[in-house]
Design a protein around this motif. Structure first.
Motif, PDB file in Angstrom:
ATOM      1  N   LEU A  54       0.881  -1.252   0.157  1.00  0.00           N
ATOM      2  CA  LEU A  54      -0.006   0.174   0.062  1.00  0.00           C
ATOM      3  C   LEU A  54       0.925   1.253  -0.109  1.00  0.00           C
ATOM      4  O   LEU A  54       0.519   2.134  -0.583  1.00  0.00           O
ATOM      5  N   LEU A  55       2.071   1.459   0.767  1.00  0.00           N
ATOM      6  CA  LEU A  55       2.845   2.424   0.913  1.00  0.00           C
ATOM      7  C   LEU A  55       3.482   2.342  -0.320  1.00  0.00           C
ATOM      8  O   LEU A  55       3.756   3.627  -1.132  1.00  0.00           O
ATOM      9  N   GLU A  56       3.892   1.376  -0.963  1.00  0.00           N
ATOM     10  CA  GLU A  56       4.816   1.595  -2.373  1.00  0.00           C
ATOM     11  C   GLU A  56       3.757   1.877  -3.413  1.00  0.00           C
ATOM     12  O   GLU A  56       4.098   2.991  -4.336  1.00  0.00           O
ATOM     13  N   ASP A  57       2.515   1.525  -3.465  1.00  0.00           N
ATOM     14  CA  ASP A  57       1.411   1.764  -4.652  1.00  0.00           C
ATOM     15  C   ASP A  57       1.051   3.271  -4.201  1.00  0.00           C
ATOM     16  O   ASP A  57       0.932   3.926  -5.394  1.00  0.00           O
ATOM     17  N   GLY A  58       0.865   3.693  -3.271  1.00  0.00           N
ATOM     18  CA  GLY A  58       0.554   5.093  -2.594  1.00  0.00           C
ATOM     19  C   GLY A  58       1.472   6.214  -3.186  1.00  0.00           C
ATOM     20  O   GLY A  58       1.181   7.398  -3.436  1.00  0.00           O
ATOM     21  N   LEU A  59       2.742   5.669  -3.503  1.00  0.00           N
ATOM     22  CA  LEU A  59       3.772   6.832  -4.003  1.00  0.00           C
ATOM     23  C   LEU A  59       3.531   7.106  -5.241  1.00  0.00           C
ATOM     24  O   LEU A  59       4.285   7.916  -5.863  1.00  0.00           O
ATOM     25  N   GLN A  60       2.974   5.993  -6.229  1.00  0.00           N
ATOM     26  CA  GLN A  60       2.869   6.396  -7.555  1.00  0.00           C
ATOM     27  C   GLN A  60       1.232   6.922  -8.060  1.00  0.00           C
ATOM     28  O   GLN A  60       1.316   7.727  -8.806  1.00  0.00           O
ATOM     29  N   ALA A  61       0.300   6.426  -7.190  1.00  0.00           N
ATOM     30  CA  ALA A  61      -1.088   6.709  -7.534  1.00  0.00           C
ATOM     31  C   ALA A  61      -2.010   6.769  -6.228  1.00  0.00           C
ATOM     32  O   ALA A  61      -1.598   5.950  -5.322  1.00  0.00           O
ATOM     33  N   ALA A  63      -3.960   5.636  -3.218  1.00  0.00           N
ATOM     34  CA  ALA A  63      -4.203   4.091  -2.601  1.00  0.00           C
ATOM     35  C   ALA A  63      -5.045   3.857  -1.473  1.00  0.00           C
ATOM     36  O   ALA A  63      -4.485   4.782  -0.799  1.00  0.00           O
ATOM     37  N   GLU A  64      -5.653   3.113  -1.172  1.00  0.00           N
ATOM     38  CA  GLU A  64      -6.202   2.905   0.105  1.00  0.00           C
ATOM     39  C   GLU A  64      -6.561   1.445   0.578  1.00  0.00           C
ATOM     40  O   GLU A  64      -6.832   0.622  -0.311  1.00  0.00           O
ATOM     41  N   SER A  65      -6.555   1.385   1.750  1.00  0.00           N
ATOM     42  CA  SER A  65      -6.927  -0.155   2.468  1.00  0.00           C
ATOM     43  C   SER A  65      -7.519   0.296   3.818  1.00  0.00           C
ATOM     44  O   SER A  65      -6.547   0.706   4.459  1.00  0.00           O
ATOM     45  N   GLY A  66      -8.672  -0.247   3.980  1.00  0.00           N
ATOM     46  CA  GLY A  66      -9.211   0.169   5.329  1.00  0.00           C
ATOM     47  C   GLY A  66      -9.223   1.424   5.826  1.00  0.00           C
ATOM     48  O   GLY A  66      -9.766   2.485   4.905  1.00  0.00           O
ATOM     49  N   ASP A  67      -8.547   1.935   6.750  1.00  0.00           N
ATOM     50  CA  ASP A  67      -8.472   3.104   7.476  1.00  0.00           C
ATOM     51  C   ASP A  67      -6.923   3.883   6.812  1.00  0.00           C
ATOM     52  O   ASP A  67      -7.126   4.930   7.432  1.00  0.00           O
TER      53      ASP A  67
END
Length: 113
Positions: A54-61, A63-67
């Motif tokens: 999630l951290l890696e994906d969120g640096l590109q676009a 992203a979310e998971s739960g809270d």
């Protein structure tokens, strides 16, 4: 080396009237405890555990998971947003700090007994 821990400077985004200075946040990865997760420790007792991907994906676009939500903010910043019953914490990081942490997690190996 088994546990990867890194201190990073971040800015807490808040609706408080005063402009907060940078805060110390601890980024932690323990492959023995959970090789797929990372932890972010905010000031006080707040510590969040979520997937490393999630951290890696969120640096590109976004992203979310739960809270937990992660998204890039321009080319050099990233935002992590944590939702709890007490409210929302929004923290802004330099991407290079988070990238350096992620790279270290991929080279960390569990302790062998």
């Amino acid at each position: 080396m088994s546990v990867v821990e890194q201190y990073a400077r971040a800015h807490l985004v808040t609706d408080a009237e005063d402009d907060p200075d940078a805060i110390r946040v601890v980024l932690r990865y323990d492959p023995d405890a959970d090789p797929l997760s990372v932890q972010v420790g905010l000031p006080g007792p707040a510590e969040w555990t979520f997937s490393r991907s999630l951290l890696e994906d969120g640096l590109q676009a976004p992203a979310e998971s739960g809270d937990v939500r992660v998204w890039p903010c321009g080319r050099v910043q990233a935002v992590l947003e944590f939702h709890s019953p007490q409210g929302v914490d929004v923290v802004q990081f330099d991407v290079k700090s988070l990238t350096r942490f992620l790279l270290r997690t991929y080279t960390a190996e569990p302790v062998r007994n």
